[in-house]
Design a protein around this motif. Structure first.
Motif, PDB file in Angstrom:
ATOM      1  N   LEU A   4       0.832  -1.207   0.000  1.00 53.33           N
ATOM      2  CA  LEU A   4       0.000   0.000   0.000  1.00 53.33           C
ATOM      3  C   LEU A   4       0.865   1.255   0.000  1.00 53.33           C
ATOM      4  O   LEU A   4       0.574   2.211  -0.714  1.00 53.33           O
ATOM      5  CB  LEU A   4      -0.964   0.010   1.189  1.00 53.33           C
ATOM      6  CG  LEU A   4      -1.884   1.230   1.262  1.00 53.33           C
ATOM      7  CD1 LEU A   4      -2.723   1.377  -0.017  1.00 53.33           C
ATOM      8  CD2 LEU A   4      -2.780   1.163   2.481  1.00 53.33           C
ATOM      9  N   GLU A   5       1.923   1.259   0.780  1.00 58.47           N
ATOM     10  CA  GLU A   5       2.813   2.425   0.815  1.00 58.47           C
ATOM     11  C   GLU A   5       3.458   2.667  -0.549  1.00 58.47           C
ATOM     12  O   GLU A   5       3.586   3.809  -0.987  1.00 58.47           O
ATOM     13  CB  GLU A   5       3.876   2.251   1.900  1.00 58.47           C
ATOM     14  CG  GLU A   5       3.307   2.323   3.302  1.00 58.47           C
ATOM     15  CD  GLU A   5       4.257   1.856   4.385  1.00 58.47           C
ATOM     16  OE1 GLU A   5       3.998   2.181   5.565  1.00 58.47           O
ATOM     17  OE2 GLU A   5       5.247   1.156   4.076  1.00 58.47           O
ATOM     18  N   GLU A   6       3.846   1.591  -1.232  1.00 53.39           N
ATOM     19  CA  GLU A   6       4.400   1.732  -2.578  1.00 53.39           C
ATOM     20  C   GLU A   6       3.354   2.297  -3.531  1.00 53.39           C
ATOM     21  O   GLU A   6       3.654   3.158  -4.359  1.00 53.39           O
ATOM     22  CB  GLU A   6       4.910   0.387  -3.089  1.00 53.39           C
ATOM     23  CG  GLU A   6       6.187  -0.063  -2.429  1.00 53.39           C
ATOM     24  CD  GLU A   6       6.690  -1.383  -2.973  1.00 53.39           C
ATOM     25  OE1 GLU A   6       6.252  -1.814  -4.058  1.00 53.39           O
ATOM     26  OE2 GLU A   6       7.544  -1.993  -2.310  1.00 53.39           O
ATOM     27  N   ALA A   7       2.122   1.818  -3.405  1.00 53.19           N
ATOM     28  CA  ALA A   7       1.044   2.307  -4.260  1.00 53.19           C
ATOM     29  C   ALA A   7       0.733   3.770  -3.963  1.00 53.19           C
ATOM     30  O   ALA A   7       0.467   4.554  -4.885  1.00 53.19           O
ATOM     31  CB  ALA A   7      -0.201   1.446  -4.066  1.00 53.19           C
ATOM     32  N   VAL A   8       0.777   4.154  -2.700  1.00 49.19           N
ATOM     33  CA  VAL A   8       0.556   5.550  -2.315  1.00 49.19           C
ATOM     34  C   VAL A   8       1.645   6.425  -2.928  1.00 49.19           C
ATOM     35  O   VAL A   8       1.359   7.472  -3.508  1.00 49.19           O
ATOM     36  CB  VAL A   8       0.515   5.693  -0.778  1.00 49.19           C
ATOM     37  CG1 VAL A   8       0.673   7.148  -0.347  1.00 49.19           C
ATOM     38  CG2 VAL A   8      -0.780   5.113  -0.225  1.00 49.19           C
ATOM     39  N   SER A   9       2.884   6.001  -2.834  1.00 49.65           N
ATOM     40  CA  SER A   9       3.991   6.756  -3.414  1.00 49.65           C
ATOM     41  C   SER A   9       3.815   6.925  -4.917  1.00 49.65           C
ATOM     42  O   SER A   9       3.973   8.025  -5.464  1.00 49.65           O
ATOM     43  CB  SER A   9       5.314   6.047  -3.124  1.00 49.65           C
ATOM     44  OG  SER A   9       6.384   6.713  -3.751  1.00 49.65           O
ATOM     45  N   ALA A  10       3.443   5.852  -5.591  1.00 52.68           N
ATOM     46  CA  ALA A  10       3.250   5.902  -7.041  1.00 52.68           C
ATOM     47  C   ALA A  10       2.083   6.819  -7.411  1.00 52.68           C
ATOM     48  O   ALA A  10       2.154   7.573  -8.391  1.00 52.68           O
ATOM     49  CB  ALA A  10       3.009   4.497  -7.588  1.00 52.68           C
TER      50      ALA A  10
END
Length: 60
Positions: free
Chosen positions: A45-51
């Motif tokens: 989720l954190e990676e998706a938020v960053s993207a």
């Protein structure tokens, strides 16, 4: 589950991290990113938020 395949999983309506992030407001994305504690080991989720923040070009 069927008796023919005891390891079969029932269908699940899963939401991906990308779908979750895409549905967040700019403010929610910013708050989620501020809450990250380990930028070296991001969750999905954190990676998706960053993207999503990068895609929307949200200034931090």
């Amino acid at each position: 589950m069927s008796e023919q395949n005891p390891h079969e999983h029932p269908e699940v309506d899963a939401v991906t991290a990308e779908q979750t992030a895409a549905g967040m407001t700019d403010e929610q994305l910013t708050q989620a990113w501020v809450a990250v504690t380990d930028v070296e080991n991001l969750t999905d989720l954190e990676e998706a938020v960053s993207a999503e923040i990068e895609r929307r070009k949200i200034a931090s």
